[in-house]
Write a protein that holds these residues in place. Structure first.
Motif, PDB file in Angstrom:
ATOM      1  N   LYS A 144      -1.295   7.136   3.027  1.00  0.00           N
ATOM      2  CA  LYS A 144      -0.409   6.000   3.313  1.00  0.00           C
ATOM      3  C   LYS A 144      -0.877   4.750   2.563  1.00  0.00           C
ATOM      4  O   LYS A 144      -0.972   3.654   3.122  1.00  0.00           O
ATOM      5  N   ALA A 145      -1.184   4.957   1.287  1.00  0.00           N
ATOM      6  CA  ALA A 145      -1.751   3.866   0.488  1.00  0.00           C
ATOM      7  C   ALA A 145      -1.313   3.995  -0.956  1.00  0.00           C
ATOM      8  O   ALA A 145      -0.905   5.068  -1.419  1.00  0.00           O
ATOM      9  N   SER A 172      -2.008  -4.572   4.075  1.00  0.00           N
ATOM     10  CA  SER A 172      -1.222  -5.454   3.203  1.00  0.00           C
ATOM     11  C   SER A 172       0.186  -5.666   3.731  1.00  0.00           C
ATOM     12  O   SER A 172       0.953  -6.437   3.141  1.00  0.00           O
ATOM     13  N   LYS A 200     -11.712   5.946  -0.906  1.00  0.00           N
ATOM     14  CA  LYS A 200     -10.826   5.019  -1.610  1.00  0.00           C
ATOM     15  C   LYS A 200     -10.842   5.320  -3.101  1.00  0.00           C
ATOM     16  O   LYS A 200     -11.903   5.450  -3.703  1.00  0.00           O
ATOM     17  N   TYR A 246      -2.985   3.014  -4.708  1.00  0.00           N
ATOM     18  CA  TYR A 246      -4.246   2.630  -5.351  1.00  0.00           C
ATOM     19  C   TYR A 246      -3.961   2.051  -6.729  1.00  0.00           C
ATOM     20  O   TYR A 246      -3.183   2.619  -7.499  1.00  0.00           O
ATOM     21  N   THR A 275       0.651   6.156  -5.755  1.00  0.00           N
ATOM     22  CA  THR A 275       0.890   6.230  -4.317  1.00  0.00           C
ATOM     23  C   THR A 275       0.382   7.551  -3.757  1.00  0.00           C
ATOM     24  O   THR A 275       0.398   8.577  -4.434  1.00  0.00           O
ATOM     25  N   THR A 322      -6.367  -1.689  -3.296  1.00  0.00           N
ATOM     26  CA  THR A 322      -5.543  -0.826  -2.457  1.00  0.00           C
ATOM     27  C   THR A 322      -4.419  -1.621  -1.815  1.00  0.00           C
ATOM     28  O   THR A 322      -4.609  -2.759  -1.392  1.00  0.00           O
ATOM     29  N   ASP A 352      -2.230  -0.968   1.473  1.00  0.00           N
ATOM     30  CA  ASP A 352      -2.120  -0.088   2.634  1.00  0.00           C
ATOM     31  C   ASP A 352      -1.587  -0.886   3.811  1.00  0.00           C
ATOM     32  O   ASP A 352      -1.027  -1.975   3.634  1.00  0.00           O
ATOM     33  N   GLN A 353      -1.790  -0.365   5.011  1.00  0.00           N
ATOM     34  CA  GLN A 353      -1.272  -1.040   6.199  1.00  0.00           C
ATOM     35  C   GLN A 353      -1.776  -2.471   6.312  1.00  0.00           C
ATOM     36  O   GLN A 353      -1.064  -3.360   6.788  1.00  0.00           O
TER      37      GLN A 353
END
Length: 488
Positions: free
Chosen positions: A369-370, A57, A345, A372, A364, A52, A54-55
């Protein structure tokens, strides 16, 4: 005694309900395909969840949305339209930079020469990497322009404003962009019903490209033909459905998608004339889920929001309505369906974009907000490698790989058809017939049978000819005897 009977009845009801409960639970998550008769075939997924973005990262960079993704070399570009950013990652999914305020070659904030304002992105919706010129094209939707950056240092190269010579009613609000080898720019604009906007490398309007034909309502067409000119003027105009995404392959063919239910087609492959030449040689058109859907409570029509292309003709299409991913080969044959809506997830709540990253897929999700990343399973690797080998004309390798694939998953009907085609091209018609029968491919079975029949006739022509001569002689002898008896 009565209590025991009631208990047995309850147990029986519970047992009968278990299969339906399990099926209801898995319809959104299972991998499947359709056979010739539109029946759902349970399948093994080509891909499985891997990582993933996401935030976690992003470090100090805030993430509010993920709206578009593209991959070039070892870089991943993800658009956040809410924060008005293009976030760039390396192949290890680590943030390299986040672009919002555009800078010049000297590292200073770039100034728009026309407005004298700082160049800041405003609700961008798309990004494309023109590898040939090492340029980044950003659809700066909120500012109604295209911002072009240097791919190496992310500095400003040029700005493409709304073309002065554009015709029609289309408002130039770029949403998605691709650029071909001779620097022609193709733009999908928001709610543009006149087609894809084609610009030259200087940003001048050339034409509207590609036609998205609407479905014909015969009743409306009849009344329109009978109406007077005054009545026609009051009738609601039938507008062409708009495109919502665009991609380009190595040969320069433009792929596009639409999620407008009034459109005849859902996926397009446009030649230079703007004609749709998408191959649809599978059992069913490239439309996603069939009307005979497993989940009758859900909307039955797939709504494609993006398409991702490989260099061997296979492509993945993202269904925004159900969070599923459909894999098709170059001939338009449905290879696999996997994924589903959810909040765990790897599940998709509001999918927006899809791209290949090597052999993996990246998707996306706006709501989560991620992004995958999905990696191919063992079965998926075999099937995709076979599709690549078949596309490149290596039929023996494709057959070998597909035989390994069906050893894992005997339900993979498309594999039998592909193996049959390999034997058909080798003129081994009898073996081809065997595999087409396994794949329930009636069209190609007939072709193989015709070839087999032709060879059988050639090999047994002497006997066939002799039999025909004997029959003719028998008829002549019978007639001769008949007339001889008549004379007597």
């Amino acid at each position: 005694m009565r209590k025991k009977k009631n208990l047995l009845i309850y147990l029986l009801i519970a047992v009968l309900c278990i299969p339906s409960l399990v099926f209801a639970k898995n319809t959104n998550e299972m991998s499947y395909a359709y056979d010739y008769w539109a029946r759902v075939i349970e399948d093994i997924p080509f891909f499985e969840f891997y990582k993933t973005i996401d935030q976690g990262s992003m470090g100090d960079v805030k993430v509010s949305s993920m709206d578009d993704v593209t991959v070039s070399g070892d870089r991943i570009y993800i658009v956040d339209s809410v924060e008005s950013r293009v976030n760039v990652f390396n192949s290890d999914f680590e943030l390299i930079t986040s672009i919002k305020v555009v800078r010049n070659e000297e590292g200073k904030i770039a100034i728009d020469p026309k407005t004298k304002n700082q160049i800041v992105l405003n609700a961008p919706e798309g990004v494309f990497i023109h590898e040939q010129e090492e340029e980044i094209y950003i659809a700066d939707t909120g500012n109604q322009r295209i911002v072009v950056l240097n791919e190496k240092d992310f500095s400003l190269k040029k700005i493409i404003e709304s073309p002065k010579n554009i015709v029609g009613q289309t408002v130039f609000k770029p949403s998605k962009i691709v650029v071909d080898r001779i620097n022609r720019i193709y733009v999908v604009v928001q709610s543009g019903f006149e087609g894809i906007v084609e610009l030259n490398q200087d940003g001048e309007f050339v034409r509207y490209f590609g036609v998205n034909k609407p479905k014909v309502n015969l009743l409306d067409h009849f009344w329109r033909q009978q109406a007077s000119e005054e009545q026609k003027a009051k009738m609601q105009k039938v507008l062409a459905p708009s495109f919502n995404n665009i991609e380009i392959d190595e040969e320069g063919f433009i792929y596009a998608t639409t999620q407008d239910s009034s459109a005849r087609d859902a996926v397009f492959r446009f030649n230079p004339k703007g004609e749709n030449v998408l191959r649809e040689n599978g059992f069913w058109k490239v439309r996603g889920d069939l009307n005979l859907d497993m989940d009758s409570s859900a909307t039955r029509v797939s709504k494609f929001t993006d398409i991702a292309l490989t260099d061997y003709g296979t492509y993945a299409v993202l269904d925004k309505e159900k969070g599923r991913i459909f894999i098709y080969n170059f001939d338009g044959e449905l290879m696999n369906i996997f994924g589903g809506k959810g909040y765990m997830k790897g599940e998709l709540a509001d999918p927006t974009s899809i791209a290949w990253i090597g052999e993996n897929l990246i998707v996306t999700d706006k709501q989560m907000k991620a992004a995958y990343i999905y990696k191919p399973t063992e079965f998926g690797t075999l099937a995709l490698s076979a599709a690549e080998a078949y596309f490149n004309g290596d039929w023996d390798k494709a057959t070998e790989l597909l035989l390994e694939a069906v050893a894992i998953n005997g339900n993979y009907e498309m594999a039998y058809s592909t193996i049959g085609k390999s034997y058909l091209m080798k003129e081994d018609y009898e073996t081809a017939m065997y595999y087409f029968k396994l794949g329930d491919n009636q069209e190609y079975y007939s072709k193989a049978f015709n070839g087999y029949r032709g060879i059988w006739i050639q090999e047994h022509f002497g006997w066939i000819f002799a039999a025909i001569v004997l029959v003719i002689c028998g008829v002549i002898f019978s007639e001769w005897r008949y007339y001889k008896k008549q004379k007597m």
